[in-house]
Design a protein around this motif. Structure first.
Motif, PDB file in Angstrom:
ATOM      1  N   THR A  84       3.314 -28.025  -1.467  1.00 25.38           N
ATOM      2  CA  THR A  84       2.457 -26.903  -1.790  1.00 25.38           C
ATOM      3  C   THR A  84       3.316 -25.775  -2.196  1.00 25.38           C
ATOM      4  O   THR A  84       4.621 -25.516  -1.767  1.00 25.38           O
ATOM      5  CB  THR A  84       1.314 -26.408  -0.654  1.00 25.38           C
ATOM      6  N   ILE A  85       2.912 -24.716  -2.919  1.00 27.48           N
ATOM      7  CA  ILE A  85       3.561 -23.701  -3.365  1.00 27.48           C
ATOM      8  C   ILE A  85       2.939 -22.291  -2.458  1.00 27.48           C
ATOM      9  O   ILE A  85       1.776 -22.316  -2.383  1.00 27.48           O
ATOM     10  CB  ILE A  85       3.377 -23.263  -4.575  1.00 27.48           C
ATOM     11  N   VAL A  86       4.066 -21.739  -1.861  1.00 27.93           N
ATOM     12  CA  VAL A  86       3.516 -20.734  -1.082  1.00 27.93           C
ATOM     13  C   VAL A  86       4.001 -19.258  -1.906  1.00 27.93           C
ATOM     14  O   VAL A  86       5.071 -19.121  -2.005  1.00 27.93           O
ATOM     15  CB  VAL A  86       4.112 -20.367   0.519  1.00 27.93           C
ATOM     16  N   TYR A  87       3.168 -18.191  -1.791  1.00 28.86           N
ATOM     17  CA  TYR A  87       3.359 -17.139  -2.811  1.00 28.86           C
ATOM     18  C   TYR A  87       3.524 -15.892  -1.499  1.00 28.86           C
ATOM     19  O   TYR A  87       2.718 -15.756  -0.649  1.00 28.86           O
ATOM     20  CB  TYR A  87       2.149 -16.867  -3.585  1.00 28.86           C
ATOM     21  N   ARG A  88       4.386 -14.963  -2.176  1.00 31.12           N
ATOM     22  CA  ARG A  88       4.455 -13.884  -1.130  1.00 31.12           C
ATOM     23  C   ARG A  88       4.786 -12.630  -1.965  1.00 31.12           C
ATOM     24  O   ARG A  88       5.603 -12.554  -3.085  1.00 31.12           O
ATOM     25  CB  ARG A  88       6.013 -14.032  -0.222  1.00 31.12           C
ATOM     26  N   PRO A  89       4.415 -11.442  -1.460  1.00 32.32           N
ATOM     27  CA  PRO A  89       4.691 -10.051  -2.501  1.00 32.32           C
ATOM     28  C   PRO A  89       6.282  -9.889  -2.235  1.00 32.32           C
ATOM     29  O   PRO A  89       7.050 -10.374  -1.217  1.00 32.32           O
ATOM     30  CB  PRO A  89       4.050  -9.193  -1.511  1.00 32.32           C
ATOM     31  N   ALA A  90       6.689  -9.580  -3.547  1.00 28.68           N
ATOM     32  CA  ALA A  90       8.023  -9.548  -3.575  1.00 28.68           C
ATOM     33  C   ALA A  90       8.619  -8.154  -2.996  1.00 28.68           C
ATOM     34  O   ALA A  90       9.885  -7.791  -2.988  1.00 28.68           O
ATOM     35  CB  ALA A  90       8.597  -9.358  -5.133  1.00 28.68           C
ATOM     36  N   MET A  91       7.600  -7.246  -2.966  1.00 24.79           N
ATOM     37  CA  MET A  91       7.581  -5.867  -2.203  1.00 24.79           C
ATOM     38  C   MET A  91       6.606  -5.498  -1.239  1.00 24.79           C
ATOM     39  O   MET A  91       5.568  -5.977  -1.680  1.00 24.79           O
ATOM     40  CB  MET A  91       8.059  -4.889  -3.145  1.00 24.79           C
ATOM     41  N   SER A  92       6.827  -4.476  -0.592  1.00 29.08           N
ATOM     42  CA  SER A  92       5.877  -4.216   0.383  1.00 29.08           C
ATOM     43  C   SER A  92       4.615  -3.332  -0.456  1.00 29.08           C
ATOM     44  O   SER A  92       5.050  -2.757  -1.729  1.00 29.08           O
ATOM     45  CB  SER A  92       6.319  -3.340   1.423  1.00 29.08           C
ATOM     46  N   GLU A  93       3.641  -3.132  -0.006  1.00 27.67           N
ATOM     47  CA  GLU A  93       2.664  -2.302  -0.824  1.00 27.67           C
ATOM     48  C   GLU A  93       2.853  -0.990  -0.943  1.00 27.67           C
ATOM     49  O   GLU A  93       2.798  -0.423  -2.015  1.00 27.67           O
ATOM     50  CB  GLU A  93       1.362  -2.325  -0.066  1.00 27.67           C
ATOM     51  N   ALA A  94       3.609  -0.419   0.186  1.00 24.89           N
ATOM     52  CA  ALA A  94       4.135   1.003   0.252  1.00 24.89           C
ATOM     53  C   ALA A  94       5.367   1.186  -1.050  1.00 24.89           C
ATOM     54  O   ALA A  94       5.171   2.050  -1.777  1.00 24.89           O
ATOM     55  CB  ALA A  94       4.513   1.434   1.521  1.00 24.89           C
ATOM     56  N   ASP A  95       6.204   0.109  -1.127  1.00 27.34           N
ATOM     57  CA  ASP A  95       7.097   0.221  -1.991  1.00 27.34           C
ATOM     58  C   ASP A  95       6.623   0.248  -3.608  1.00 27.34           C
ATOM     59  O   ASP A  95       7.012   0.823  -4.506  1.00 27.34           O
ATOM     60  CB  ASP A  95       8.145  -0.828  -2.062  1.00 27.34           C
ATOM     61  N   TYR A  96       5.360  -0.819  -3.643  1.00 28.01           N
ATOM     62  CA  TYR A  96       4.949  -0.923  -4.988  1.00 28.01           C
ATOM     63  C   TYR A  96       4.035   0.516  -5.364  1.00 28.01           C
ATOM     64  O   TYR A  96       4.560   1.094  -6.473  1.00 28.01           O
ATOM     65  CB  TYR A  96       3.929  -1.883  -4.995  1.00 28.01           C
ATOM     66  N   VAL A  97       3.260   0.986  -4.510  1.00 29.05           N
ATOM     67  CA  VAL A  97       2.439   2.215  -4.668  1.00 29.05           C
ATOM     68  C   VAL A  97       3.720   3.410  -5.028  1.00 29.05           C
ATOM     69  O   VAL A  97       3.376   4.238  -5.978  1.00 29.05           O
ATOM     70  CB  VAL A  97       1.324   2.643  -3.608  1.00 29.05           C
ATOM     71  N   GLY A  98       4.467   3.730  -4.281  1.00 28.14           N
ATOM     72  CA  GLY A  98       5.587   4.656  -4.279  1.00 28.14           C
ATOM     73  C   GLY A  98       6.371   4.321  -5.599  1.00 28.14           C
ATOM     74  O   GLY A  98       6.526   5.571  -6.371  1.00 28.14           O
ATOM     75  N   GLY A  99       6.580   3.177  -6.005  1.00 24.07           N
ATOM     76  CA  GLY A  99       7.169   2.949  -7.443  1.00 24.07           C
ATOM     77  C   GLY A  99       6.182   3.398  -8.609  1.00 24.07           C
ATOM     78  O   GLY A  99       6.881   4.313  -9.583  1.00 24.07           O
ATOM     79  N   ALA A 100       4.828   3.130  -8.444  1.00 26.74           N
ATOM     80  CA  ALA A 100       3.900   3.478  -9.396  1.00 26.74           C
ATOM     81  C   ALA A 100       3.848   4.967  -9.551  1.00 26.74           C
ATOM     82  O   ALA A 100       3.947   5.391 -10.536  1.00 26.74           O
ATOM     83  CB  ALA A 100       2.771   2.733  -8.961  1.00 26.74           C
ATOM     84  N   LEU A 101       3.782   5.487  -8.485  1.00 23.36           N
ATOM     85  CA  LEU A 101       3.590   6.871  -8.190  1.00 23.36           C
ATOM     86  C   LEU A 101       4.746   7.851  -8.782  1.00 23.36           C
ATOM     87  O   LEU A 101       4.613   8.603  -9.747  1.00 23.36           O
ATOM     88  CB  LEU A 101       3.391   7.576  -6.900  1.00 23.36           C
ATOM     89  N   THR A 102       6.104   7.324  -8.244  1.00 27.77           N
ATOM     90  CA  THR A 102       7.170   7.872  -9.017  1.00 27.77           C
ATOM     91  C   THR A 102       7.107   7.847 -10.643  1.00 27.77           C
ATOM     92  O   THR A 102       7.681   8.649 -11.264  1.00 27.77           O
ATOM     93  CB  THR A 102       8.535   7.119  -8.278  1.00 27.77           C
TER      94      THR A 102
END
Length: 128
Positions: free
Chosen positions: A66-84
């Motif tokens: 099977t294929i297991v998927y994982r976030p490549a970054m934390s939610e905080a890093d994602y939100v921080g990058g989007a806000l920045t």
């Protein structure tokens, strides 16, 4: 850190939310974690997961059959990058006003925690 691709659409956002919550999962695990109205067909969820992986928001790894998927970054890093990215495109006055409005929506304990985090970031940069 470069700018991360943005999540596009409600289903992608819901899938990312599930994976940030569970940490890693198969198509079926992600599908079962979606809100009742969003758990589409297995192949639909698989397609979206693969697209998110191709865009760099997820990693995928074969574990047995099977294929297991994982976030490549934390939610905080994602939100921080989007806000920045959003704030970087705004004028100085709009940026200050937007941040003030965000802080105004926080409860006092969150504001205190934010103050402490800002102080820690200043100390790490070597500024008082």
């Amino acid at each position: 850190m470069g700018e991360a691709p943005r999540v596009q659409g409600e289903l992608q956002a819901e899938i990312m939310t599930v994976l940030w919550r569970i940490g890693a999962g198969t198509v079926e695990q992600v599908r079962s974690g979606l809100p009742e109205g969003s758990a589409g067909a297995y192949t639909t969820i698989q397609t979206v997961l693969n697209r998110l992986a191709e865009r760099g928001l997820l990693t995928r790894e074969r574990e047995r059959n099977t294929i297991v998927y994982r976030p490549a970054m934390s939610e905080a890093d994602y939100v921080g990058g989007a806000l920045t990215a959003t704030l970087d495109s705004a004028s100085s006055s709009a940026r200050r006003l937007a941040l003030a409005r965000l802080v105004d929506r926080m409860d006092p304990a969150e504001v205190e925690e934010l103050r402490a985090l800002a102080q820690q970031a200043r100390e790490e940069r070597g500024t008082p």
